[in-house]
Scaffold this motif. Sequence first.
Motif, PDB file in Angstrom:
ATOM      1  N   SER A  88       0.729  -1.176   0.038  1.00  0.00           N
ATOM      2  CA  SER A  88      -0.038   0.104  -0.150  1.00  0.00           C
ATOM      3  C   SER A  88       0.852   1.047  -0.129  1.00  0.00           C
ATOM      4  O   SER A  88       0.240   2.296  -0.069  1.00  0.00           O
ATOM      5  CB  SER A  88      -0.746   0.042   1.311  1.00  0.00           C
ATOM      6  N   ALA A  89       2.114   1.164   0.206  1.00  0.00           N
ATOM      7  CA  ALA A  89       3.123   2.359   0.090  1.00  0.00           C
ATOM      8  C   ALA A  89       2.707   3.229  -1.085  1.00  0.00           C
ATOM      9  O   ALA A  89       2.675   2.532  -2.163  1.00  0.00           O
ATOM     10  CB  ALA A  89       4.319   1.808   0.394  1.00  0.00           C
ATOM     11  N   LYS A  90       2.673   4.561  -1.029  1.00  0.00           N
ATOM     12  CA  LYS A  90       2.575   5.422  -2.016  1.00  0.00           C
ATOM     13  C   LYS A  90       3.627   5.606  -3.101  1.00  0.00           C
ATOM     14  O   LYS A  90       3.476   5.943  -4.085  1.00  0.00           O
ATOM     15  CB  LYS A  90       2.173   6.820  -1.540  1.00  0.00           C
ATOM     16  N   ALA A 121       8.254   1.841   7.743  1.00  0.00           N
ATOM     17  CA  ALA A 121       7.172   2.843   8.274  1.00  0.00           C
ATOM     18  C   ALA A 121       5.956   2.748   7.118  1.00  0.00           C
ATOM     19  O   ALA A 121       4.652   3.519   7.359  1.00  0.00           O
ATOM     20  CB  ALA A 121       7.701   4.276   8.053  1.00  0.00           C
ATOM     21  N   GLY A 122       6.028   1.994   6.014  1.00  0.00           N
ATOM     22  CA  GLY A 122       4.953   1.744   5.098  1.00  0.00           C
ATOM     23  C   GLY A 122       4.817   2.794   3.957  1.00  0.00           C
ATOM     24  O   GLY A 122       3.871   3.123   3.390  1.00  0.00           O
ATOM     25  N   LYS A 123       5.790   3.650   4.060  1.00  0.00           N
ATOM     26  CA  LYS A 123       5.652   4.688   2.936  1.00  0.00           C
ATOM     27  C   LYS A 123       6.586   4.448   1.838  1.00  0.00           C
ATOM     28  O   LYS A 123       6.300   4.992   0.785  1.00  0.00           O
ATOM     29  CB  LYS A 123       6.479   6.098   3.562  1.00  0.00           C
ATOM     30  N   LEU A 124       7.348   3.435   1.615  1.00  0.00           N
ATOM     31  CA  LEU A 124       8.132   3.093   0.594  1.00  0.00           C
ATOM     32  C   LEU A 124       7.911   1.641   0.241  1.00  0.00           C
ATOM     33  O   LEU A 124       8.236   0.820   1.114  1.00  0.00           O
ATOM     34  CB  LEU A 124       9.692   3.575   0.692  1.00  0.00           C
ATOM     35  N   LYS A 125       8.036   1.146  -1.093  1.00  0.00           N
ATOM     36  CA  LYS A 125       8.032  -0.224  -1.417  1.00  0.00           C
ATOM     37  C   LYS A 125       9.204  -0.359  -2.242  1.00  0.00           C
ATOM     38  O   LYS A 125       9.358   0.477  -3.333  1.00  0.00           O
ATOM     39  CB  LYS A 125       6.893  -1.086  -1.846  1.00  0.00           C
TER      40      LYS A 125
END
Length: 259
Positions: A88-90, A121-125
């Motif tokens: 779900s990372a943007k 942190a779930g901000k980057l994949k």
Amino acid sequence: MSEKNREGKRTARERLAVEREKQKRAEKRRRGLIVGVTVVGVLGLAAVVGVVAANAGKDDGGGKAGPVVAPSGARGKDGLAIPVGEESAKSTLTVWEDFRCPACKSFEVTYRPVLHELTDAGKLKVDYHLATIIDGNMRGSGSREAANAAACAQDAGHFSAYHDVLYDQQPPETDDAFADTGRLIELAGKVKGLDTPAFRACVENGKHHSWVDKSNEAFRAGGFTGTPTVLFGGKNIVQDRTMTPAKLKQLVEEQAARG
């Protein structure tokens, strides 16, 4: 002796001489044929030996492999990307790398703290694609074997940690130490829970060799100039002299804030 008798003997001698000359010529031709056949045989053998020697000198990535078996959770076209981070990372970072590549290690050492922070942190994949160009440039199979081992670590759920260990323990570019599967298994001992019978069998049997080969083919087909190639927003940030870990973090956080 009459003249007639002398003429008869001379004629007989001449006929004998002619016959002997014919025999000599025939024998010479026979010997020439035998030599010719022998030479052809020797040249044919030499040609076969030459082909074998030439093929032995070719770098074919470690020999033929079996069916393409993608590691667990691989995604993207043909399942060639190993993902790290939340789906779900943007923001997405696409990394093409080679475990024998010194420049790849330099990138990892420089950007690793930020990449871990942002993926945790779930901000980057991050989508990792594995290449084997150093095997071709420097000879050997260490890139391929290390990539296979990393894919085996992905099967076991330990790709990220093992990925970092491989770079921390990277040998000099000219040293094909990663070609030794025993060394790759030894390094797995640095990752808790990775050194299992299943992982060992995966590494030793080259379970993902064909997948690694296919990934490397995709790298070459992509027209990239070398490793690492790190794409963010469609641009190779390795070629951007203004890019830093802090700047990348800012860009990712801005994208996350925008939702």
